[in-house]
Design an enzyme around this catalytic site. Structure first.
Site, PDB file in Angstrom:
ATOM      1  CB  SER A 165      -0.916   0.018   1.228  1.00 56.73           C
ATOM      2  OG  SER A 165      -1.657   1.223   1.264  1.00 56.73           O
ATOM      3  CG  HIS A 176      -4.934  -0.863   3.479  1.00 58.20           C
ATOM      4  ND1 HIS A 176      -5.128  -0.255   2.254  1.00 58.20           N
ATOM      5  CD2 HIS A 176      -4.096  -0.050   4.156  1.00 58.20           C
ATOM      6  CE1 HIS A 176      -4.445   0.865   2.190  1.00 58.20           C
ATOM      7  NE2 HIS A 176      -3.800   1.014   3.340  1.00 58.20           N
ATOM      8  CG  ASN A 177      -7.070  -1.591  -1.041  1.00 59.81           C
ATOM      9  OD1 ASN A 177      -6.116  -1.314  -0.323  1.00 59.81           O
ATOM     10  ND2 ASN A 177      -6.933  -1.837  -2.333  1.00 59.81           N
ATOM     11  CE  LYS A 193      -2.729  -2.418  -0.732  1.00 67.84           C
ATOM     12  NZ  LYS A 193      -3.709  -2.246  -1.794  1.00 67.84           N
ATOM     13  CD  GLU A 253      -7.396   3.352  -0.290  1.00 65.18           C
ATOM     14  OE1 GLU A 253      -7.636   3.525  -1.503  1.00 65.18           O
ATOM     15  OE2 GLU A 253      -6.400   2.729   0.130  1.00 65.18           O
TER      16      GLU A 253
END
Length: 463
Positions: free
Chosen positions: A133, A191-192, A188, A195
């Site tokens: 990231s 995480h997105n 990940k 986000e």
């Protein structure tokens, strides 16, 4: 002279990562495919462009690229997720030798990573899935890296990944071994998802202030004032975006209101549903993007259903607290889904360590994330942390009043509303689900449990 490590795929991220590796002193091979008339001499031209690549070896022949590296070979794939990864792996299988290591640094789906780990292992090869990231700038200056797979193999590539990673406040690399299988790509992906929500919350706050007739500069000043207490990468770049002008006009006002997505939000939403975890804000943010894409339908609906609602202005303090409340719920849901899927797959993901590597180098880095490192050492649940629960209680009135006024004004605020809706649901000790279970038993004989009987016993009624 054999090189230490290689990079396949010289798109934006691949180029930035290659320069990062070279600047850290590693002997590097770089490869990009040759396509007549489209992709020619990409690696050679890339090397010529940047002085730090003086010692790098450029290739457009895959076999020569592989043979240029010392064994066991260590190759980072920076190609588009999906079929492209499998295509490159298919070409590499006939060239690589036992114990060679391939690291997928793209946004691959974690289940694809699970499959590739098993498939490569059958041939004596090692596959590592590494979520990365930070975008182009992060890849160049120091990203947050989330590798997973065989832990012994990770130790052989650890120095490379940790050297190029961002550094946290204590100078430690924002890179950690996440766990078995494709856990790194799963983390990940979430995480997105977090986000997506953080971006949507800022968009909703922007729309509220815009509805209250504030200019872009005025909104930028409001957001800038929030940086002291709620500082984050996304909040900071939003201030810059709001102030950016082309001539005497704001650039933002000329950007079409259709939000794109590359798939990780969708994957996160499907995984949330599969796991059974009520992480409701990521789906809300995803569907807000989907709705934005129907520009023509929205314009048609706006012409039929005129907006007649009116409500009181929301003070910037109340809006700030509503935003703060919603961010706590978002992070609670994000880490909860990681914890649940980790438990379901025996990954043993360390949530505090994940928060730590997200304090720098990534898109969701923030002052709040730094606080979560310590919180998550003591408790996997953010919601029940004593300090954060007090903030939730303190800011609840603000999110409540903001939600009411936005409904009166007919504003679309899916994530702000979902934050308070989830909060209402999670603190409802006795819900209406008993009626749903009765309905299921009535039409489908699905049975139910009773509160006046031992747990686990099932009952059916002839309604």
């Amino acid at each position: 002279m054999k090189t230490e490590i290689g990079v396949i795929g010289l798109g934006v991220m691949g180029k930035s990562l290659s320069r990062n590796l070279a600047r850290n002193g590693f002997k590097l091979s770089i490869y990009n495919r040759h396509v007549d008339g489209k992709e020619e001499s990409i690696a050679v031209d890339f090397k010529r462009e940047y002085p730090e690549l003086e010692q790098a070896l450029p290739f457009d022949d895959l076999n020569a690229f592989v043979q240029s590296m010392e064994r066991p070979r260590k190759i980072i794939l920076m190609v588009n997720a999906g079929p492209a990864v499998d295509a490159v792996l298919g070409s590499l299988r006939d060239i690589l030798e036992t114990e060679d290591i391939v690291i997928d640094g793209g946004n691959s789906h974690f289940e694809d990573t699970n499959r590739r780990i098993d498939s490569m292992k059958e041939q004596g090869l090692v596959f590592i899935g590494a979520g990365i990231s930070g975008g182009e700038e992060g890849a160049l200056k120091g990203p947050s890296i989330m590798p997973s797979g065989d832990q012994e193999a990770y130790l052989k590539v650890q120095k490379y990944l940790e050297s190029i990673a961002a550094k946290d406040g204590d100078g430690n690399p924002c890179c950690t071994y996440v766990g078995r299988q494709g856990s790194g790509h799963f983390v990940k992906m979430i995480h997105n998802g977090i986000e997506y929500v953080e971006m949507q919350l800022l968009a909703e706050c922007y729309s509220i202030l815009k509805n209250q007739r504030q200019s872009n500069d005025e909104i930028a000043m409001v957001f800038e004032s929030w940086m002291k207490d709620l500082g984050s990468y996304l909040l900071g770049i939003t201030v810059e975006i709001l102030r950016k002008k082309e001539g005497d006009k704001y650039l933002l006002d000329n950007i079409l209101d259709k939000a794109g997505n590359k798939g990780t939000g969708k994957w996160a939403t499907v995984s949330i549903a599969d796991s059974g975890e009520p992480a409701t804000m990521i789906p809300a943010a995803l569907f807000a993007r989907y709705l934005s894409f129907f520009k023509e339908k929205r314009e048609a609906a706006a012409s039929v259903f005129s907006t007649i609602g009116a409500g009181d202005d929301i003070s910037t303090l109340r809006l700030k607290e509503a935003y703060q409340f919603s961010r706590i719920i978002n992070h609670h849901q994000g880490f909860s889904i990681i914890a649940r899927v980790s438990d379901q797959n025996n990954w043993n993901v360390d949530l505090s360590e994940i928060a730590r590597i997200w304090t720098e180098g990534c898109i969701i880095k923030s002052d709040f994330m730094k606080e979560l490192v310590e919180h998550l050492k003591r408790d996997d649940s953010i919601l029940f942390n004593e300090k954060l629960s007090q903030i939730i209680k303190k800011t609840y009135t603000s999110i409540q009043s903001a939600a009411i006024e936005c409904i009166r004004r007919e504003l679309h605020i899916p994530c702000l509303l979902e934050a308070i809706n989830f909060f209402h649901g999670i603190k409802t000790a006795n819900s209406s689900a008993n009626l749903i279970q009765a309905q299921r038993d009535y039409f489908g004989a699905h049975t139910y449990q009773r509160i006046d009987a031992p747990p686990g016993n099932s009952y059916h009624t002839q309604w």
